[in-house]
Enzyme design. Sequence first.
Site, PDB file in Angstrom:
ATOM      1  N   GLU A 192       4.723  -6.188   2.413  1.00 12.25           N
ATOM      2  CA  GLU A 192       4.523  -6.933   1.156  1.00 12.25           C
ATOM      3  C   GLU A 192       4.122  -5.914   0.092  1.00 12.25           C
ATOM      4  O   GLU A 192       2.955  -5.705  -0.173  1.00 12.25           O
ATOM      5  CB  GLU A 192       3.479  -8.048   1.330  1.00 12.25           C
ATOM      6  CG  GLU A 192       2.260  -7.637   2.131  1.00 12.25           C
ATOM      7  CD  GLU A 192       1.222  -8.731   2.306  1.00 12.25           C
ATOM      8  OE1 GLU A 192       1.581  -9.917   2.346  1.00 12.25           O
ATOM      9  OE2 GLU A 192       0.034  -8.364   2.413  1.00 12.25           O
ATOM     10  N   CYS A 193       5.130  -5.306  -0.496  1.00 11.23           N
ATOM     11  CA  CYS A 193       4.897  -4.199  -1.427  1.00 11.23           C
ATOM     12  C   CYS A 193       4.853  -4.692  -2.862  1.00 11.23           C
ATOM     13  O   CYS A 193       5.647  -5.544  -3.266  1.00 11.23           O
ATOM     14  CB  CYS A 193       6.024  -3.181  -1.303  1.00 11.23           C
ATOM     15  SG  CYS A 193       6.039  -2.376   0.296  1.00 11.23           S
ATOM     16  N   GLY A 194       3.949  -4.134  -3.632  1.00 13.25           N
ATOM     17  CA  GLY A 194       3.893  -4.418  -5.057  1.00 13.25           C
ATOM     18  C   GLY A 194       4.257  -3.169  -5.840  1.00 13.25           C
ATOM     19  O   GLY A 194       5.353  -3.040  -6.399  1.00 13.25           O
ATOM     20  N   ARG A 195       3.338  -2.220  -5.817  1.00 13.94           N
ATOM     21  CA  ARG A 195       3.496  -0.993  -6.612  1.00 13.94           C
ATOM     22  C   ARG A 195       4.814  -0.278  -6.329  1.00 13.94           C
ATOM     23  O   ARG A 195       5.517   0.129  -7.254  1.00 13.94           O
ATOM     24  CB  ARG A 195       2.323  -0.047  -6.272  1.00 13.94           C
ATOM     25  CG  ARG A 195       2.192   1.158  -7.182  1.00 13.94           C
ATOM     26  CD  ARG A 195       1.049   2.077  -6.728  1.00 13.94           C
ATOM     27  NE  ARG A 195      -0.132   1.338  -6.378  1.00 13.94           N
ATOM     28  CZ  ARG A 195      -1.063   0.939  -7.241  1.00 13.94           C
ATOM     29  NH1 ARG A 195      -0.936   1.231  -8.519  1.00 13.94           N
ATOM     30  NH2 ARG A 195      -2.116   0.260  -6.819  1.00 13.94           N
TER      31      ARG A 195
ATOM     32  N   GLY B 155       0.787  -1.231   0.000  1.00 17.06           N
ATOM     33  CA  GLY B 155       0.000   0.000   0.000  1.00 17.06           C
ATOM     34  C   GLY B 155       0.813   1.273   0.000  1.00 17.06           C
ATOM     35  O   GLY B 155       0.261   2.362   0.118  1.00 17.06           O
TER      36      GLY B 155
ATOM     37  N   TYR C 254       0.966  -3.162 -12.103  1.00 16.78           N
ATOM     38  CA  TYR C 254      -0.455  -3.039 -12.449  1.00 16.78           C
ATOM     39  C   TYR C 254      -0.637  -2.422 -13.839  1.00 16.78           C
ATOM     40  O   TYR C 254      -1.531  -1.602 -14.062  1.00 16.78           O
ATOM     41  CB  TYR C 254      -1.212  -2.224 -11.379  1.00 16.78           C
ATOM     42  CG  TYR C 254      -1.048  -2.776  -9.984  1.00 16.78           C
ATOM     43  CD1 TYR C 254      -1.625  -3.990  -9.641  1.00 16.78           C
ATOM     44  CD2 TYR C 254      -0.295  -2.115  -9.019  1.00 16.78           C
ATOM     45  CE1 TYR C 254      -1.464  -4.522  -8.367  1.00 16.78           C
ATOM     46  CE2 TYR C 254      -0.122  -2.636  -7.752  1.00 16.78           C
ATOM     47  CZ  TYR C 254      -0.711  -3.842  -7.434  1.00 16.78           C
ATOM     48  OH  TYR C 254      -0.537  -4.371  -6.179  1.00 16.78           O
TER      49      TYR C 254
ATOM     50  N   CYS D 216     -12.181   0.923 -30.211  1.00 22.21           N
ATOM     51  CA  CYS D 216     -13.395   1.614 -30.634  1.00 22.21           C
ATOM     52  C   CYS D 216     -14.302   1.865 -29.444  1.00 22.21           C
ATOM     53  O   CYS D 216     -15.443   1.400 -29.401  1.00 22.21           O
ATOM     54  CB  CYS D 216     -14.111   0.776 -31.683  1.00 22.21           C
ATOM     55  SG  CYS D 216     -13.046   0.427 -33.074  1.00 22.21           S
TER      56      CYS D 216
HETATM   57  C1  LIG Z   1      -2.316  -6.071  -3.636  1.00 21.93           C
HETATM   58  C2  LIG Z   1      -1.845  -6.460  -2.297  1.00 21.93           C
HETATM   59  C3  LIG Z   1      -0.589  -6.043  -1.844  1.00 21.93           C
HETATM   60  C4  LIG Z   1       0.300  -5.115  -2.628  1.00 21.93           C
HETATM   61  O1  LIG Z   1      -0.242  -3.852  -2.632  1.00 21.93           O
HETATM   62  P1  LIG Z   1       0.568  -2.600  -3.230  1.00 21.93           P
HETATM   63  O2  LIG Z   1      -0.397  -1.491  -3.078  1.00 21.93           O
HETATM   64  O3  LIG Z   1       0.884  -2.924  -4.638  1.00 21.93           O
HETATM   65  O4  LIG Z   1       1.785  -2.430  -2.394  1.00 21.93           O
HETATM   66  C5  LIG Z   1      -0.158  -6.486  -0.617  1.00 21.93           C
HETATM   67  N1  LIG Z   1      -0.944  -7.292   0.137  1.00 21.93           N
HETATM   68  C6  LIG Z   1      -2.157  -7.699  -0.263  1.00 21.93           C
HETATM   69  C7  LIG Z   1      -2.954  -8.580   0.616  1.00 21.93           C
HETATM   70  C8  LIG Z   1      -2.646  -7.295  -1.486  1.00 21.93           C
HETATM   71  O5  LIG Z   1      -3.865  -7.680  -1.869  1.00 21.93           O
END
Ligand SMILES: *Cc1c(COP(=O)(O)O)cnc(C)c1O
Length: 401
Positions: free
Chosen positions: A271-274, A234, A378, A349
């Site tokens: 647990e970072c993604g973005r 997040g 994403y 379109c």
């Molecule tokens: C999507 C998700 C993340 C990653 O979130 P980011 O906003 O990309 O850091 C971490 N934990 C859980 C449970 C998620 O669903």
Amino acid sequence: MNPQRLYDYLHGRAQSGSADIQPVCAYVYDLAHLRRRADILRCSLPAQCQLFYAIKANSDEPVLKTLLNHTDGFEVASLGEIQRVRAVDSAVPIVFGGPGKSDIELEGALDQRIMLIHVESEHQLRRLDWIAQCRHEVADVLLRVNPAHVPQEATLHMGGQATQFGIEEAQIPDLLRLIQILPGVRLKGLHIHAISNNLDPDTHLALIAHYFDLAEAWQRHYGLKFDWLNVGGGIGVNYADPGSSFDWENFCAGLSALIAARQPEFRIVFECGRFLAADCGCYMSEVIDVKTTYGKHFAILRGGSHHFRLPVSWQHNHPFIILERESWPYPFPRPAVHDAPVTLCGELCTPKDILARDVRIKQLRAGDCVAFLLAGAYGWHISHHDFLSHLHPERVFLDNC
Ligand SMILES: *Cc1c(COP(=O)(O)O)cnc(C)c1O
């Protein structure tokens, strides 16, 4: 991450005849940049913390391979994601979240030696316990809490309000009691992922302090000792101003002070993604046409939201830079816009296929290329690739460029 260099690479390769002369349309990922970024983020975290990568942001194999030894593990949300990680490494720690885990997925998690399963409801807990007991195993779990209060600054909310995620804070005590009498599950701590794309370190720190409060109160009250507090992902990137992002150094300094003051015994997992992956990719798309309709300027791109759904999904103007191409192959004039607002559209379109609206530019011509920044997370993975059956973009993974 240097889009101009990446573009020069693509373009040079096209001119050298090693690729079809198609308009440029590509996701380009810089794996060296990703590796450096993971190292920098992980090194500044206090010793008691671990950095996992949430693979739903970008689950491509080169990305997972790159992050394998530069993060502490992976967060997944499906059996498919478990398999993607296990295809890269048979032992790397995996934590498994998601509100809709089927029995087959829970079985798969046990087969694949998942480190921790994040349980999102009482029924999920009972099913996991049942499955583990049948196998004469005990599954290590975290309970996913949907806290009653979270700050509202972020872009998306999974907690602090009624959502499908996790277990309402007020219901946690009942589950803490239940879990003690279920022989197939062992409670290892809590998981709380409540917001996404938060840009403010102080808010994020306050959020984590609040999670400490919750964890400590429940530990004390129920005589428990948690090994883990997973504080989710997040952490945000600033799509409105890519240069100014979440101040991680400052956040880590605050987190060190918080840990020193509170002395929690559990380890803390991010647990970072973005925040890890966004800056490591860009989506490049050539301008096919430029036109003016009822006083507004439009550039039509080779590509669009079927490749890159994020700006439509979030209803924002995605940040971009223009990469100029001087060569013009036709014997007639080159359509262009100068010193005016332009709307960047895709080739679909549907009037919804817009990646940025009314953004003032100095010059944009047919044949130039637009590079959308912060497209490593994403981007491709959330898009509806086959709508209208256009060619997919190239997907290029570069290292040390
Ligand atoms: C999507 C998700 C993340 C990653 O979130 P980011 O906003 O990309 O850091 C971490 N934990 C859980 C449970 C998620 O669903």
